[in-house]
Design a protein around this motif. Sequence first.
Motif, PDB file in Angstrom:
ATOM      1  N   ARG A 179      -6.169   1.835   0.020  1.00 55.51           N
ATOM      2  CA  ARG A 179      -6.246   0.441  -0.399  1.00 55.51           C
ATOM      3  C   ARG A 179      -7.121  -0.359   0.551  1.00 55.51           C
ATOM      4  O   ARG A 179      -7.226  -0.054   1.734  1.00 55.51           O
ATOM      5  N   TYR A 220       0.673   2.241  -3.842  1.00 52.78           N
ATOM      6  CA  TYR A 220      -0.553   3.019  -3.967  1.00 52.78           C
ATOM      7  C   TYR A 220      -0.256   4.494  -4.155  1.00 52.78           C
ATOM      8  O   TYR A 220       0.427   5.098  -3.354  1.00 52.78           O
ATOM      9  N   GLU A 268     -12.675  -0.397  -4.341  1.00 54.38           N
ATOM     10  CA  GLU A 268     -11.480   0.451  -4.293  1.00 54.38           C
ATOM     11  C   GLU A 268     -11.529   1.589  -5.302  1.00 54.38           C
ATOM     12  O   GLU A 268     -10.873   2.617  -5.114  1.00 54.38           O
ATOM     13  N   ALA A 286       0.825  -1.201   0.000  1.00 61.00           N
ATOM     14  CA  ALA A 286       0.000   0.000   0.000  1.00 61.00           C
ATOM     15  C   ALA A 286       0.858   1.251   0.000  1.00 61.00           C
ATOM     16  O   ALA A 286       0.577   2.212  -0.710  1.00 61.00           O
ATOM     17  N   LEU A 302      -5.380   2.547   4.442  1.00 63.73           N
ATOM     18  CA  LEU A 302      -5.421   1.088   4.303  1.00 63.73           C
ATOM     19  C   LEU A 302      -6.508   0.496   5.201  1.00 63.73           C
ATOM     20  O   LEU A 302      -6.678   0.886   6.353  1.00 63.73           O
TER      21      LEU A 302
END
Length: 294
Positions: free
Chosen positions: A247, A100, A241, A96, A290
């Motif tokens: 995430r 991400y 998502e 993540a 997250l």
Amino acid sequence: MTDAIAMPTSPTLDDLSDDALDWQVVLHSGTAGAPERMRYQRWCQLSPAHAAAAREAEALWGDLGQTQTAATLAPTVQPKRAKRWGAALAASLVLALVGYGGWQQAPALFADYHTATGQRQTITLADGSRVTLNSASAVSVNYSGEQRRVSLKAGEALFEPADDARPFVVDSAGEQVQGSGAVFSVRQIGASNSVVVSQGEARVGDHVLRTNPNAQALTAWQRGKLIFNGKPLREVIAELERYQHGRIVISDGPLGALQVSGVFDLNDPQSLLRTLEQRYALKVTYLPWLAVLH
């Protein structure tokens, strides 16, 4: 002086459609009994509009063709899952933080219209055509005297071309989708496209795409809904998502195969996770950017 009395408002067609879909979720949950079915029948008999919404929802649910039995829908919780998810969390957190970056902002910088993550927007173009952008999407418009051309830079959009002698063409991921007399959506998935025709016909290269029987469910996002019927949890999470920052990861592989059904509200993405917790006995641990399901 008399007080004004507020008259009750009749439910809209969209409200009835949403309620009818909610009823389908209840009836196919594996826990519905005779009382729920009787209440559903009474709901259907409230008005012709209620009955019509019920028929459409039943047809939609049947078209999806993935309804599972109660045993399949029951959560297959692994006894050792809670003990194993810590290691998965560590790996997921690294992914993540490293991988991400949210929706890439570059397409928006060069687009005529774009939406942020979680935002949807409908644009009326100069000729009267309507384009509805899904979350984190971007399009550019290039009209000429010979044709109407729209470029999908990122994400997903639903196109409703106005009547016009000029062809209506959507450029996306190296392909051209032509649908002058159609209502259709185009979604970029990596380097390819997913096209759903809701009305009429569209052409992609040499292929003619006709109305998809599942179009109402596949484009429910334009009404602020996500509809799942026996979908693996990993696919549900991948879809969710798209509509929120950060995430969402699943702690182990077997959990990702859990079958999920439901109608969820995109205006409150967090409610989907709460519903998953309640309906499937999952746990969600929240960290900055997250969420981990275990």
